[in-house]
Every structure is written in C-alpha cells, then in structure tokens.
Design an enzyme around this catalytic site. Structure first.
Site, PDB file in Angstrom:
ATOM      1  N   SER A   1      21.266   8.089  36.319  1.00  0.00           N
ATOM      2  CA  SER A   1      20.468   9.098  35.635  1.00  0.00           C
ATOM      3  C   SER A   1      19.134   9.311  36.349  1.00  0.00           C
ATOM      4  O   SER A   1      18.680  10.442  36.544  1.00  0.00           O
ATOM      5  CB  SER A   1      20.227   8.647  34.193  1.00  0.00           C
ATOM      6  OG  SER A   1      19.466   9.596  33.512  1.00  0.00           O
TER       7      SER A   1
ATOM      8  N   ALA B   1      19.919  14.018  29.422  1.00  0.00           N
ATOM      9  CA  ALA B   1      19.193  12.996  28.660  1.00  0.00           C
ATOM     10  C   ALA B   1      19.137  11.763  29.551  1.00  0.00           C
ATOM     11  O   ALA B   1      20.177  11.339  30.077  1.00  0.00           O
ATOM     12  CB  ALA B   1      19.907  12.671  27.352  1.00  0.00           C
ATOM     13  N   GLU B   2      17.952  11.188  29.736  1.00  0.00           N
ATOM     14  CA  GLU B   2      17.840  10.115  30.732  1.00  0.00           C
ATOM     15  C   GLU B   2      18.606   8.855  30.355  1.00  0.00           C
ATOM     16  O   GLU B   2      18.805   7.985  31.181  1.00  0.00           O
ATOM     17  CB  GLU B   2      16.384   9.815  31.081  1.00  0.00           C
ATOM     18  CG  GLU B   2      15.475   9.428  29.943  1.00  0.00           C
ATOM     19  CD  GLU B   2      14.656  10.605  29.435  1.00  0.00           C
ATOM     20  OE1 GLU B   2      15.208  11.720  29.286  1.00  0.00           O
ATOM     21  OE2 GLU B   2      13.449  10.404  29.165  1.00  0.00           O
ATOM     22  N   ASN B   3      19.053   8.763  29.091  1.00  0.00           N
ATOM     23  CA  ASN B   3      19.897   7.632  28.720  1.00  0.00           C
ATOM     24  C   ASN B   3      21.347   7.837  29.177  1.00  0.00           C
ATOM     25  O   ASN B   3      22.192   6.993  28.902  1.00  0.00           O
ATOM     26  CB  ASN B   3      19.843   7.377  27.219  1.00  0.00           C
ATOM     27  CG  ASN B   3      20.140   8.612  26.399  1.00  0.00           C
ATOM     28  OD1 ASN B   3      19.609   9.684  26.662  1.00  0.00           O
ATOM     29  ND2 ASN B   3      21.003   8.480  25.419  1.00  0.00           N
TER      30      ASN B   3
END
Lengths: 221, 230
Positions: free
Chosen positions: A91, A49-51
């Site tokens: 990320s 998840a890019e977060n």
C-alpha cells in the site's frame, strides 16, 4: 467578524469536483472521507485506503459493518467492481512510489508555502502520524480540506505553521468552508469564495496576503 | 509431516518472556489477533515493547495497559489529535508511564519489510522537514533529501489470518492483510491466529498470501465481532 461559511458536507462536495475519471485517490481521516459519497455521476475513481484496499466505494451504513472491510479511519466501506486488497508494505509502495494521483487530507494549519500541519496539536501532545507524512510526500497532488479558522476564530492559513509539520511545501490547493485557494510559487491565490463571501472577507480570516485570481468566482457544487 | 498447529493460544505463546519485543498485526478492527493478545493479557507478561500500527479505544492491545504490561509502543497511530475519550494507553502515556515512538505508517511498514527481507535500512523522503527527521542521517538522492531508516525486527510476531493450514500457509479475508503479511517475515517466532485451521493441502496454492515457511505456530481462534469507535 468571520463570514458565515458552507457546511462540512458542501466542502466535501466541492472537493469531489476535483475528481477525474480513472484517478487513484486517497482520502484522509475526517472530513475527506465524506468525499467518497459525492463522486460525480459517470466517473470511475479508484479510492485507495492505506490499510490495503484499492477500489472502495462510499461509506457503508453502520448496520452493514464488516470489521474486515474498513477504511484507514476504521469506517465501514463498500466495494466497487474491480476492487482489490493488499498488505501495508505494498500500500505504501503505491503511495510513496508516486502511484496515487491525488490525496485529500484534513488540516490543522497550512502555511503560505504549502507546509501542512495535521497530526498534532501541541497543547494536547502525543499526536498520530498515520499515513499522512507518506501521503504528503508521495501523492502527485495534495488538496487540504478543512475549516477556514480554528474554533476560537483564529486563522488556520498562516505565514508559518506553529504546529509540528506533516511535510513542508506539499499542499497544492486548500478547500475550506469559505474559499478555494491555490498555493503557487508567487504565493496564495484566491480562486473561489462561498456565496456571499467577498475576497476581503476571506482575507480578514487569512494571515498571509491573498491574490485574487483573474477568473475569481463563486464556489459551486 | 510436522504440524505447526497448537491447541490453544496459551500454549502457543507459552515461551513469551518479560521484556520481549512483540509485533502485533491488525489495523483497527481488521486482522487483529484478538485471542493471542487476550492470552498475553492473562499471562501477565510484563515490560513488553509492542510494535503495531495502532493502539486506541477498543483495540485489544489497549487491554495490555490494564495491568501495565507495556513498556513501550512503536506505532503510527496512538494518540488522537482530537476526541474526548482517552484510551488506557493514552492515559498512561500522558502520565509518563509508557513510552511511545511514533513512526509514519509507510516507514513503519517498510522498516518491518526490511527487517524481514534482510535489508539493512533504506532512504525515504517521508518525514523530511518534520520532527521525525531530528537527529537522523540524511542524503540527497536525485536532488531530493531523504532520511535513513533502520529495519525493525521482533522476538515474536502475533498475526491474524482468516484461514490457515497445519504447515502455516495463510489466506486472508478482505482487508485483513495490512501489517500481518509483513510482520510474518520479521520476527524470530511467528504465531498465527486463524478462524479456520485446515490440513495441509486443503488451501488453494494461488490463494495463499503468507507462505508457511514464515509461520512457526498456528492456532485456531474465535471470530470476534468488533465495533467501530468514531
């Protein structure tokens, strides 16, 4: 008339068949997030998840909502053994550095060259880029999961995108409620169609011409 | 040893001025400095340029639009491509009352990283062939077109962590790190909100993610249960 397609959950199930053991995979907001709930038995897939999560599992039930444990769409997720957290700069180093094997993104339009438009509807204005441009450039392979046509029945697979691009020539495969189509240097190749849908039926709602693959077959899940 | 601890969010942000550029950490519900943003709403500071990943329905940042405190947002996610409900920010954006600079999320993170690391910019293929590339300096590197991106810095950064000590060292919970870690390096004055504030020496050195030298002020906030707006 537009052929009847499969429901969204089946699109996610079909996309899930693209997963391979050990892959690092990023799922875009919307339909692609459902793929996390259909990982084939026995495979370990590292969902990113890019977060800032690597190794989340499926979407968590709403009553288990933890505001600090969400995917990039804000949905609550679960963690798999071996999961880890990191910050946004790291990320995107993962994403832009080519460490993500597969990105599965939603789409508004895809062109026959594999240009993707998925961040803005011009009539609505504004738009939200999120991580889509970085994923489209940086992931090793990109699958777009979307409805085959817009709400008014018009094709979303076009000769040229009319909406603002997310990235040019980035899509490898398109999975819709009607078909699985590959973007190749020779043009679009129809590999699979939903049960009861003929190659001609797919072509009737697709703007550029499709070549039918030699091993063309019915979509299975 | 001088403590960086402040007793209240109001005191911690007392010198934030009209026209300031402020970075806000957080990603939707995770790691959002809710109490610091609320103090800013109560202070009536105006003409703010905000830098954050997202501003939307349910985000504390959207409350800054209630009294029109924002002049401009630099963000990756602000206006939904679909969806019936509009945030206050979206209403003001559509009315031409607030400016929006949309930046790809990875480029936003890296611009902040560059700003905090003393790097004068970088080249990236993200955004090539899109509206992001308009008017941008480009360069071919290894046969691939890249765009030049400038660093980002701010007057203030409001960040959130789970625990912190009076020297400013920070420990995060789960996916709280997101933009907080990088923003901590990229503003003149960095103000951290934590749920638990402890004495220096009480945090495990191996667990500290943000070293205290980046943090100027630290204040204890409350845990706010947020919800998800699909």
């Amino acid at each position: 008339m537009r052929p009847a397609g499969i429901p969204r959950d089946l699109i996610a199930m079909r996309v899930a068949r693209e997963l391979e053991d050990g892959m690092a995979v990023n799922l875009g907001i919307g339909l692609p997030t459902q793929v996390a709930n259909h990982v084939p038995e026995g495979l370990t897939v590292w969902f990113q998840a890019e977060n800032g999560i690597l190794g989340y599992g499926g979407i968590a039930p709403d009553d288990a909502f933890d505001q600090d444990l969400i995917n990039a769409g804000g949905q609550p997720v679960t963690l798999q053994p071996g999961a880890c957290f990191f910050d946004s700069a790291e990320s995107f180093a993962m994403i832009r550095g080519g460490h993500i094997d597969l990105a599965i993104l939603g789409g508004l339009q895809v062109s026959e060259r594999g240009d993707l438009a998925n961040w803005m509807v011009p009539e609505r204005g504004g738009g939200s880029i999120g991580g889509a441009m970085d994923l489209a450039e940086g992931a090793r392979r990109l699958i777009v999961a979307m409805e085959h046509t817009a709400r008014d029945g018009s094709p979303r697979i076009l000769r040229e995108c009319t909406y603002p691009l997310t990235a040019p020539a980035c899509v490898d495969r398109i999975v819709t409620d009607l078909a699985v189509i590959d973007v190749t240097p020779e043009g679009l190749v129809l590999r699979e169609a939903a049960a009861g849908v003929s190659p001609g039926g797919v072509q009737s709602v697709t703007e550029p011409s499709l070549q039918t693959a030699d091993d063309f077959r019915e979509m299975t899940f | 040893m001088t403590s960086k601890a402040f007793l209240s969010c109001n005191e911690a942000i007392a010198d934030v001025f009209d026209g300031a550029t402020i970075m806000f950490g957080g990603f939707i519900t995770a790691g959002t400095p809710t109490d610091l943003v609320q103090a800013l709403v109560e202070r009536d500071t105006s003409n703010i340029t905000g830098i954050a990943n997202n501003i939307g329905i349910g985000d504390p940042l959207d409350n800054l639009c209630e009294k029109r405190q924002l002049r401009k947002m630099i963000a990756s996610f602000a206006i939904r491509a679909s969806g019936a409900r509009q945030s206050r920010f979206e209403e003001q954006y559509r009315a031409g009352e607030v400016e929006l600079e949309l930046v790809p999320q990875g480029t936003l993170a890296e611009r902040i990283r560059a700003g905090g690391a003393g790097i004068g910019g970088f080249y990236t293929p993200t955004g090539v062939g899109t509206v992001v590339a308009e008017g941008r300096e480009t360069r071919i590197i290894d046969g691939r077109e890249h765009l030049f991106e400038l660093p980002l810095r701010a007057d203030f950064a409001f960040i959130k962590a789970h625990r912190g000590d009076t020297s400013g060292n920070l420990v995060y919970r789960r996916a709280e790190r997101n933009f907080n870690v990088t923003m901590a390096t990229a503003a003149d004055i960095v103000i951290a909100e934590v749920e638990e504030l402890v004495e220096t020496g009480e945090l495990e050195p191996e667990a500290i993610v943000t070293p205290g030298i980046y943090v100027d002020r630290i204040v204890k906030g409350e845990r706010h249960e947020a919800r998800w707006y699909p």
